[in-house]
Each structure stands twice: as structure tokens, then as C-alpha cells.
Design an enzyme around this catalytic site. Sequence first.
Site, PDB file in Angstrom:
ATOM      1  N   ASP A 188      37.602 -14.374 -87.433  1.00  0.00           N
ATOM      2  CA  ASP A 188      37.945 -15.564 -88.206  1.00  0.00           C
ATOM      3  C   ASP A 188      37.723 -16.792 -87.334  1.00  0.00           C
ATOM      4  OD1 ASP A 188      38.768 -14.265 -90.467  1.00  0.00           O
ATOM      5  OD2 ASP A 188      40.823 -14.023 -89.808  1.00  0.00           O
ATOM      6  N   ASP A 227      43.936 -12.263 -90.882  1.00  0.00           N
ATOM      7  CA  ASP A 227      45.335 -12.691 -90.911  1.00  0.00           C
ATOM      8  C   ASP A 227      45.912 -12.735 -92.317  1.00  0.00           C
ATOM      9  OD1 ASP A 227      43.970 -14.842 -91.883  1.00  0.00           O
ATOM     10  OD2 ASP A 227      44.496 -16.219 -90.258  1.00  0.00           O
ATOM     11  N   ASP A 263      42.694  -9.794 -96.420  1.00  0.00           N
ATOM     12  CA  ASP A 263      41.883  -9.212 -95.337  1.00  0.00           C
ATOM     13  C   ASP A 263      42.182  -7.730 -95.134  1.00  0.00           C
ATOM     14  OD1 ASP A 263      40.522 -11.533 -94.640  1.00  0.00           O
ATOM     15  OD2 ASP A 263      42.141 -12.222 -93.335  1.00  0.00           O
TER      16      ASP A 263
END
Length: 1021
Positions: free
Chosen positions: A445, A751, A755
Site C-alpha cells: 500500500d 490494512d 484487503d
Amino acid sequence: MASIFHAKVCIEFLLDVPVTLSEPNKKWHSAFAKIYCSRTLLSLAKNAAAANKYNKVSRFPSYTVVTLDFPAENVSFNIDQTSLNELVKEKNLDHLRHFGGIPGVVSALETDISGGIIGNEVDVARRREAFGSNTYKKPPTKSFFHFVVEAFKDVTILILLGCAALSLGFGIKEHGLNDGWYDGGSIFVAVFLVIAVSAISNFRQNRQFDKLSKVSNNIQIEVIRKGRRQQISIFDIVVGDVICLKIGDQIPGDGLFLEGHSLQADESSMTGESDHVEVNSNQNPFLFSGTKVVDGYGSMLATSVGMNTTWGQLMSQISRDTSEETPLQARLNKLTSSIGKVGLAVALLVLTVLLVRYFTGNTTDENGNQEFNGSKTKTDDIINAVVRIVAAAVTIVVVAIPEGLPLAVTLTLAYSMKRMMVDQAMVRKLSACETMGSATTICTDKTGTLTLNQMKVTKFWLGKETVIEGAASSISPWVVELIQQGVALNTTGSVYRTGSGSVFEFSGSPTEKAILSWAVQELNMDMEGLKQSCKMLKVEAFNSEKKRSGVLMRKNTDHTINVHWKGAAEMILAMCSSYYDASGIKKRMDDGEREKFEQIIQGMAASSLRCIAFAHKQVCEEEKDGADDLQKLDEDNLSLLGLVGIKDPCRPGVKKAVEDCQHAGVNIKMITGDNVFTAKAIATECGILGPNQDLSSGAVVEGEEFRNYTLEERMKKVDKIRVMARSSPFDKLLMVQCLKLKGHVVAVTGDGTNDAPALKEADIGLSMGIQGTEVAKESSDIVILDDNFSSVATVLRWGRCVYTNIQKFIQFQLTVNVAALVINFVAAVSAGEVPLTAVQLLWVNLIMDTLGALALATEQPTKELMDKPPVGRTAPLITNIMWRNLLAQAMYQIAVLLTLQFRGESIFGVNEKVKDTLIFNTFVLCQVFNEFNARKLEKKNVFEGIHKNRLFLGIIGITIVLQVVMVEFLKKFANTERLNWGQWGVCIGFAAASWPIGWVVKCIPVPEKPFFSYLKWKKYN
């Protein structure tokens, strides 16, 4: 006396309940009477205690003690735990109405919907005493004895115990009880020591898992106490707490929905139903501990915690399984089994050869006489000879089994887990430690991982003009009010201020906090005042797929209805047909104007700013009613209010960490929800993108574009992609699946709740400890506690270190096994006897298995680990380099020891007993010196960094001291003779030669293709 009289009168008055009162009022009267009476009695008791400090009480009491037993929960609260349990567990709306609905329960628990509980120590203690704490009883942890029993179940241990029993029986039969127990007894001692070390290691690992479990279970929950939002531990939640919920949160206790929007819960962990349950204040206000929030946001009232919840009762019966076998452990167990089979085959061959030699008359006794003379030989002598031959064969089996290999893995994994915790990585799944060493691609990310997640609004555009800091007064008050509404009402964050002169406190996500801080400080926004002046009609919560959120609200003063949208700038821009300028004039947005706004957005994005847009539309009553029917907010013909650019700086050291990973042959791919220009700017700054890599080269794609590729196109282009912008969680999952199909070992950071599928699909799921939701953490293998990409690189280094340490020990262990097996086999076949006794071989095996494993398993990661490419999924555990090193050392040891066996007596002029001691001592010292060689598989300088590993040096010292004791003081037990200084020097000289041999051998190049692959090729061709 007066106080007692007053109390008596009051109590009599209170207990006299008027008949005219209704049933609910009678209950309230009774409850008040109980509270008043108990407090009065408590006050009198305190007064009496104070008086007793000064007045001596008579020995003969002239008073009567009365014990009043009130249930603890009724002393302070007007509702008991049983009623609260039934209320939520049975989802009984009638029962809830009986208590006056949600407001009645709130009142009975002495809390406040907007302010929460008082939350001081006395209040929290009182609630814990009445309703219990938010903890549950854990099942008893496995005892040390359990691990001892488990160790006994190992096949290797059972074989060794069988050998020990045979050796003990045969030894006593041949040499009598006094001298015959040594060999068998020593095998028993060695086996029990191995069991003890294994059991202690597994027991400590289990305790370590318990500690990690406490850390991972200690979730931070956002509650409102004394009117202020604050983070507290899940274990500190008490009944009456007002808990704030958002997407991805685990619900920490049973409770009732207070307020919120679009709240949906996943109750599959409780009910097994996969459908999400909508929670609202009318039909279903019930929330259950252990379930997850999958959409929307809101607040809840905790009504049951800990063991009073169904989740608490379930968790108290579940113990975490720590006996998980990692892939590497499975491979090593298979290797151990294979080596054991080879040893058994050699032992049977030796047994056959020795029996044939004996019965054909080719063996002689100490006096040179033929041992077997057909019928002339006594039966007792034949039995003793056969027993001696079987004992020699058993010795070979014992030395062949490398029982230290599984132990080495356990020690390495336990040590690395502990050290990784210090390096901000909490391992939830053991196999991830070693799999990470093989990772070929990391999908990361952006926000909070590559960046600091410390956001601040640095740009504000109103119309086509930028508004500098402190110039908000020049903007039309009408436009300012609309922007304030769009910020204050369309948010999951909050603003708190204790007093007029105190500093503002902002809560929520980093993006929300940045926008709220800007609106308060630059636009003088009064969030509380705005909330009170408007009524919320409908909310569409933000999620990572829509990338926007909206609210429908009505002003209390003029009853006008407005819809406000906030989200990704280009998405909000696409919904607008007009815009406001600084003067408050609404202007039409044609294609030319739209293009100018797109350029403004791209310009901010190119400066690494996250662009957020605000838009609104006034809605007439008829449109509002239509929106009610459609369950959707108006998304067309909006007016753009403004654009803000939020700066989130890159983390210090992240560029170096990315370079380290790339140098180690690991591809880094950034997957982000930001627009393509912001993503490209951040990726370039972090070193993920090169100067000539962009959209045209295929290195940068958008999620929708990647999604719309055919499978063949995705497989063709996935390796080139470095950045995927405007991606959804589904796009991330799609990329992971493509990479795995191409043979990559994929690590993914995540997070958010969405996901979870990608984290589960990846070979190694890495969740974020700070920003990560509980759903993401539960789906991951490792939790990065500081959300830092540098910690991801550290985990990669540790993963490689685990794999390399295991390889070092395998090389070391197999050198011992090969040398000992060949020496005993050659000596047994040629001379009919073994030079190394069972006791001596077990001593070598024991110190090498336990002490050697400890020394080599605790080597820390080094820089050169990141100089090599990743180890493939199917790469052999024993590489060509390891075969080269171990065979060279084993051949040298075999040559030296066989020379001593056949020519030792004549060369050194010693008797047979001293010669055997020289062989034993040289063999052990060769292993001590070879332990240094095993530290570096490829590097010639084996002493590099040795001063940092004190444990290694300590173990070498202990091994040498124990060997001296074995040779010089345990002569009878070890079957040795004392050696003089010259003989010790010879042994050390032979052993030290392994260092230059190791250096020379490492100069010999070896092919990269595994040796055994050539055999397979020949087999199939």
C-alpha cells in the site's frame, strides 16, 4: 444520635410505599429506597468507625450487628446482568420496550448517548464489580509434561529407545551389570537429554505464543467517556460504555445500536450465516461481541462484556494450536527419515558382513585364535559374539539418525519470532517466517506504509483560484457555510475541546483529521453548532470501492435540504455541472472549464498531494422523497465547492528499504487508491518507479484498466507493472492471483477490511498494526506493528536468515553423520570392530545436535543475505554449495580417522586404547573447528562478525571443556585413556586443518543447477 434518629424516620418514610402509585413508579420508589438506605447505613458506619478511633469500645457489646445483603448490581444500577444478557442474546424487542427502549437502558446504566460514562477509576471499578470485566477465562495452557509426552511420540526417538534397550541387554549379557550398562545407559541418557531439550524448546515456544496472543488480542477501541473520544484497550471496556464503530472494527462486547448510518455487521463467526446483517435502531438494534463491522459507522452501548457474552464463552473453550508444522519442518522431517533409512540399510549390511565373517571363521580373538570353529565353539561364546556384532550395527543406526534437525528448526523459528517482535513485526503464523525468505514480489500500500500517514491540507482551490493560508475571510460567507456543512456533517471524525482556551483534539482517520483541522483553523468551523443546526436524513458511508461519501441533510432554520458529497477529486468532478467562485457566484462548468479543473487536480497530484473535492446540491422535497424510495443520494448536476490538496510525506528510510529489496531480487509493486498522478509521484520519490517508467511503458496502470484486461493480457503485462492506481481491493486480489500463477512467491500488505481476500490469497499476508482493521489483522500472517515499509524489508531479511541458518546446521550435521557412518562402516567391514563406541558417537551427536543447533540457529541477519536472489519454491534444501562443503570436510575427516585406525598405533607408538581415544578426540575437535566453517556457506572469511555472537563463542567454549572432561576424567564411562600434551596437540593440529581446507574448497566453482537434477534428466532421457 440525632443522625440515627433522622435516618430511622427517613427509612420508615421511604419503606412506606403509597398504594396509589403505578407499578413502574413503585419499582422506581423501591430502587430509590434501597439506594438511599444503603448509602445512609454506609454513612453511619463511617461515622462509627471515625468515633471508634477516639472511643474505646466496651469488651461486652451492647449492640446488635445486622448484615444487609443486597445484590451488587442493584446497589448501583436499575437493571441486572441477567436482564441485559437476555435482552441482546434473544434479540427481544418487546423485552427492550419493557425497559423503556434504548433510552431506558441508557438511563438504567447511568450513561449518556453523546457523553458516555464518567469513566473515572471509581466509576469503572463499580461497573466491573456489577457486570464483570471484558476478559474471559482461558483454557489451561499445555504443561511441560505434555511436551515431554509429545517428544516421546517421535519415530526417531522410538528407534533410539529400541536401540538403547537392545544395547543395554546385550551389554549386560556380555560384560555383566557393572560394566555392561555403559553403552545402553548412555543411549538412554542421550535420548532423554534430546527429549528434554526438545520439550523445553516447545514449552518455551508455547509460552511465547501466549505472550504474542495477549499482544495481538489487545485491540485499541474508540469510546466516548466524559464527552471525549478516546482510545482504550478492549480489556478496559465496561458495561455502559458508548463505543464508536467503523468499517473493519471487531465489536468488543454485546450491546445496543445508539446512532449511526448504513451499519452492517458480519455475524458469520456466531451464526455461520454469510449474509451481512443490517443494524438500526428500529428493527434490529442488537450487536454481538466478536462480530465485525463490514459497512457504515455508528455508536453502540455496551450491555454485556467478557464471560457474559456468547463470544467470551466460546473463546474460553478454545486454545490456540501452536503445534503447527511449517513447510520447512515437514521437509526436514522427510530428510531425517531418509537419512535414517540409509543408516538402517548400512547397519543391516554391516550386520550381514560381520555375521558372515564370524561364521566363516575369518575373525580372531585377542590372542589371535580363530573365534568360530564350528561345533567346537561353545554356545555361550557364539551368543556373546552375535550380541557384540548386533551392538556394532545398533551403533551405526544411532549415529546415522540426525535427531537434531527438527530441533534446529524449532530453535531458529522461536529465536527469529522473538527478535522480529523487537524489529516491529509480530508473527501470527510460523510458516510465514520461512516463506518470507522466498518472496519474489511485495505488493505494498502507499498510505501509512510508504508514507508517514501524518496528513495536512497544504492547498485549497476555490473555483479556479488558489486560496492562500489565512485568507478565508475573502471568501463568500455562503460558500464558507456550505463547505463547513460538507466537512462537519460528512465525516466519521470528531472535534473535541475541553474549554474555550484549550487546544482542539481531532479524532478519526488521518485524512479526516487533516480536513477537520483545516476547517476549524482556517474556516473557523463550529462542528457541534453545525450538527445541532441540521438534521441528517440519509448517509452513504465511504468505502474503498466508491472512494466517496455523501449525506442528505435538512437545516432546522429554513428547512432547506442539501446533499453533500466528498471524495476523490476526479470522481466528484465528474458528478458536477457547475462550480462556485470565491464571490459565491455559481458558474456553469463546460468542457473547457472541466479541463482546467482536471489540470489543477493533476498539478496537485504531481506534487504528491492527495486531492479531495467537496460538492453540493440543493434538493427539493419531491426529489428527497424520490431518493427515499431509491435508497440513493442524488449524484448528478452537483456544484463544486472546492478542492483541497493533502500532503502525506514519504517515510524516512523508505527509499533505502525499497532499494535493498530490489537489490535482493524482489520486485516492489505499489497498489493504491489514489489517482494515477499522485501514485506516480510517490512511487518515483520512493524509488519504485524509474525515470522512464510511466503509463506508456506499461509500468503504471489504473485498476479499472487492469481489471478489463483478458487473462492472457494480464499474465503478459503483470511483471512489468510497478504501480496500480485507483485500484479496488478486487484489483489487488486479481494481481496476487496472476503473480502466483506465474510462479511468484507473493507478499501483500493491507490494512482495510476489503484487503482480507488478498491477504489470505497471498503467500505472506502483512497487515498494519496501527491503521489496520481487525479483519485485516486476522487474515494476515505477520502484523507490521509500526506500519513502516522498512519493517517489511526487515521481515524479508529475517525470513532469509531463518532459511540460511537451517541450511548451515544441515551442512554441519550431515558432515558429522557422513564421516561417522563411513568410518564405522569401513572399520566394521575390514577389521570387524568399530573404533567409535556408542557412548562416544552419542556424545558427538548430542553436543552437535543441541549445542550446535543453538549456536548456528541464533545467527543474526547479515547484509550479504540481501545480495542473493530469492530462493524458489522448489529449490532443493541442500544446495550444490552445501554438498561441496560438507563432502570435502567429511572426506578429510574420513581420511584422517581411517589413517589413525589402521596406522595410528605404529605412527604414534601407542597402544590400541590410546589410538581409539586419539580417533575420538580428533573427531570431536574436527566438528568444533568445522562449526566455524558452517557459519558462512559461501564466504571465505568465516570469522566475520563472530565477536557479535557471544552465544556461539560461549557454546564453543563449553563444548571444548566438556570434551576435556570426557577424555581426561570419564575414562571408564567414555572408554578413553588420558592423553599427554603432545597427543592433544596432534588432535588439535588435525582438526585445525579443516579451516584452510574450507577456504580452498570455497574457491572451487559449482554449477547452479542442482546435482540431483542431472540424475533425473538421465532417468527420463
